[in-house]
Design a protein around this motif. Structure first.
Motif, PDB file in Angstrom:
ATOM      1  N   UNK A 122       0.847  -1.158  -0.011  1.00  0.00           N
ATOM      2  CA  UNK A 122       0.018   0.002   0.142  1.00  0.00           C
ATOM      3  C   UNK A 122       0.741   1.203  -0.140  1.00  0.00           C
ATOM      4  N   UNK A 123       1.886   1.334   0.673  1.00  0.00           N
ATOM      5  CA  UNK A 123       2.760   2.430   0.678  1.00  0.00           C
ATOM      6  C   UNK A 123       3.528   2.571  -0.710  1.00  0.00           C
ATOM      7  N   UNK A 124       4.008   1.674  -1.330  1.00  0.00           N
ATOM      8  CA  UNK A 124       4.307   1.553  -2.752  1.00  0.00           C
ATOM      9  C   UNK A 124       3.278   2.165  -3.623  1.00  0.00           C
ATOM     10  N   UNK A 125       2.066   1.383  -3.428  1.00  0.00           N
ATOM     11  CA  UNK A 125       0.959   1.732  -4.480  1.00  0.00           C
ATOM     12  C   UNK A 125       0.751   3.377  -3.954  1.00  0.00           C
ATOM     13  N   UNK A 126       0.750   4.139  -3.073  1.00  0.00           N
ATOM     14  CA  UNK A 126       0.300   5.224  -2.814  1.00  0.00           C
ATOM     15  C   UNK A 126       1.622   6.149  -3.590  1.00  0.00           C
ATOM     16  N   UNK A 127       2.787   5.880  -3.563  1.00  0.00           N
ATOM     17  CA  UNK A 127       3.823   6.662  -4.264  1.00  0.00           C
ATOM     18  C   UNK A 127       3.717   6.256  -5.624  1.00  0.00           C
ATOM     19  N   UNK A 128       3.297   5.442  -5.974  1.00  0.00           N
ATOM     20  CA  UNK A 128       3.084   5.290  -7.624  1.00  0.00           C
ATOM     21  C   UNK A 128       2.091   5.898  -7.971  1.00  0.00           C
ATOM     22  N   UNK A 129       0.997   6.083  -7.473  1.00  0.00           N
ATOM     23  CA  UNK A 129      -0.118   6.865  -7.698  1.00  0.00           C
ATOM     24  C   UNK A 129      -0.036   8.326  -7.702  1.00  0.00           C
TER      25      UNK A 129
ATOM     26  N   UNK B 138      -8.315   7.255  -0.394  1.00  0.00           N
ATOM     27  CA  UNK B 138      -8.540   6.370   0.812  1.00  0.00           C
ATOM     28  C   UNK B 138      -7.263   5.967   1.376  1.00  0.00           C
ATOM     29  N   UNK B 139      -6.029   5.760   0.490  1.00  0.00           N
ATOM     30  CA  UNK B 139      -4.807   5.669   1.302  1.00  0.00           C
ATOM     31  C   UNK B 139      -4.315   6.921   1.995  1.00  0.00           C
ATOM     32  N   UNK B 140      -4.695   8.089   1.508  1.00  0.00           N
ATOM     33  CA  UNK B 140      -4.125   9.369   1.933  1.00  0.00           C
ATOM     34  C   UNK B 140      -4.659   9.616   3.511  1.00  0.00           C
ATOM     35  N   UNK B 141      -5.794   8.966   3.888  1.00  0.00           N
ATOM     36  CA  UNK B 141      -6.136   9.422   5.291  1.00  0.00           C
ATOM     37  C   UNK B 141      -6.308   8.327   6.082  1.00  0.00           C
ATOM     38  N   UNK B 142      -5.346   7.166   5.756  1.00  0.00           N
ATOM     39  CA  UNK B 142      -5.144   6.147   6.890  1.00  0.00           C
ATOM     40  C   UNK B 142      -3.846   6.286   7.657  1.00  0.00           C
ATOM     41  N   UNK B 143      -3.412   5.433   8.555  1.00  0.00           N
ATOM     42  CA  UNK B 143      -2.444   5.370   9.213  1.00  0.00           C
ATOM     43  C   UNK B 143      -1.484   4.458   8.637  1.00  0.00           C
ATOM     44  N   UNK B 144      -1.969   3.790   7.481  1.00  0.00           N
ATOM     45  CA  UNK B 144      -1.050   2.742   6.826  1.00  0.00           C
ATOM     46  C   UNK B 144       0.219   3.460   6.180  1.00  0.00           C
ATOM     47  N   UNK B 145       0.183   4.696   5.811  1.00  0.00           N
ATOM     48  CA  UNK B 145       1.493   5.544   5.356  1.00  0.00           C
ATOM     49  C   UNK B 145       2.441   5.548   6.108  1.00  0.00           C
ATOM     50  N   UNK B 146       3.668   5.322   6.130  1.00  0.00           N
ATOM     51  CA  UNK B 146       4.809   5.339   6.872  1.00  0.00           C
ATOM     52  C   UNK B 146       5.202   6.912   6.807  1.00  0.00           C
ATOM     53  N   UNK B 147       6.271   7.265   7.740  1.00  0.00           N
ATOM     54  CA  UNK B 147       6.752   8.514   7.763  1.00  0.00           C
ATOM     55  C   UNK B 147       7.624   8.693   6.578  1.00  0.00           C
ATOM     56  N   UNK B 148       8.264   7.543   5.925  1.00  0.00           N
ATOM     57  CA  UNK B 148       9.213   7.725   4.953  1.00  0.00           C
ATOM     58  C   UNK B 148       8.508   8.106   3.611  1.00  0.00           C
ATOM     59  N   UNK B 149       7.077   7.425   3.713  1.00  0.00           N
ATOM     60  CA  UNK B 149       6.186   7.773   2.387  1.00  0.00           C
ATOM     61  C   UNK B 149       5.736   9.183   2.403  1.00  0.00           C
TER      62      UNK B 149
END
Length: 190
Positions: free
Chosen positions: A55-62, A107-118
């Motif tokens: 999900x972090x890689x997907x977020x950065x890809x998008x 949906x990813x932007x407003x979750x806690x799934x994203x790391x500080x690095x992301x």
């Protein structure tokens, strides 16, 4: 000996993950993502160590894809308000062109799934950092969690996109009104 990883398969997994998140949110199971990609679940884990990494890689890809669209519309010689409107229009146009990606990234932007690095990488990808800072450092949001300003922005954009989709003949009117709402909230001094 393990087979080499395929960039095409990795991309296919990312696209399937976006589709799954758009349909089921961040609770979409990896089995669903694998099935949508047409691979075994174990294959997904050869490319991504866990769901959070995917999900972090997907977020950065998008996000990178979206930022490429924003960069095409960016003219740094323009005043902040004009740049903001160009970036807003490019963002809305990207959302119209990529509705599944738009839904997944938000949906990813407003979750806690994203790391500080992301989150750090995200900011480095945005083509006009001054615009982000102008909107998040002001009186309304400067003292709050930055996720709140993101959520407010996303709400204005989501309403704009919903009405553009509902009434495509009036897309430019909705984009302009959505921008005016955004500007009043995020750029009151521009």
């Amino acid at each position: 000996m393990a087979r080499p990883k395929s960039e095409e398969k990795r991309q296919h997994l990312l696209h399937a993950a976006a589709e799954a998140i758009a349909q089921r949110g961040v609770g979409a199971p990896t089995a669903m993502i694998s099935s949508m990609a047409g691979v075994a679940e174990g294959t997904l884990f050869r490319y991504f160590p866990n769901k959070e990494a995917l999900f972090n890689e997907l977020y950065l890809y998008l996000f990178e894809n979206m930022c490429a669209s924003l960069a095409e519309a960016l003219d740094l010689s323009q005043p902040l308000a004009q740049r903001a409107q160009g970036q807003w229009n490019a963002y809305i146009d990207w959302g119209i062109a990529h509705p599944v990606w738009y839904k997944a990234i938000n949906q990813l932007a407003v979750t806690d799934i994203l790391t500080a690095q992301t989150r750090e990488k995200e900011l480095s990808l945005f083509p006009d950092v001054a615009l982000v800072e102008a909107g998040t450092k002001g009186e309304l949001f400067g003292h709050l969690n930055p996720d709140f300003s993101d959520a407010v922005f996303l709400a204005i954009a989501a309403a704009t996109l919903a009405f553009v989709a509902r009434e495509p003949a009036r897309a430019e009117e909705y984009k302009l009104s959505g921008f005016k709402a955004y500007a009043r909230v995020f750029l009151p001094n521009a």
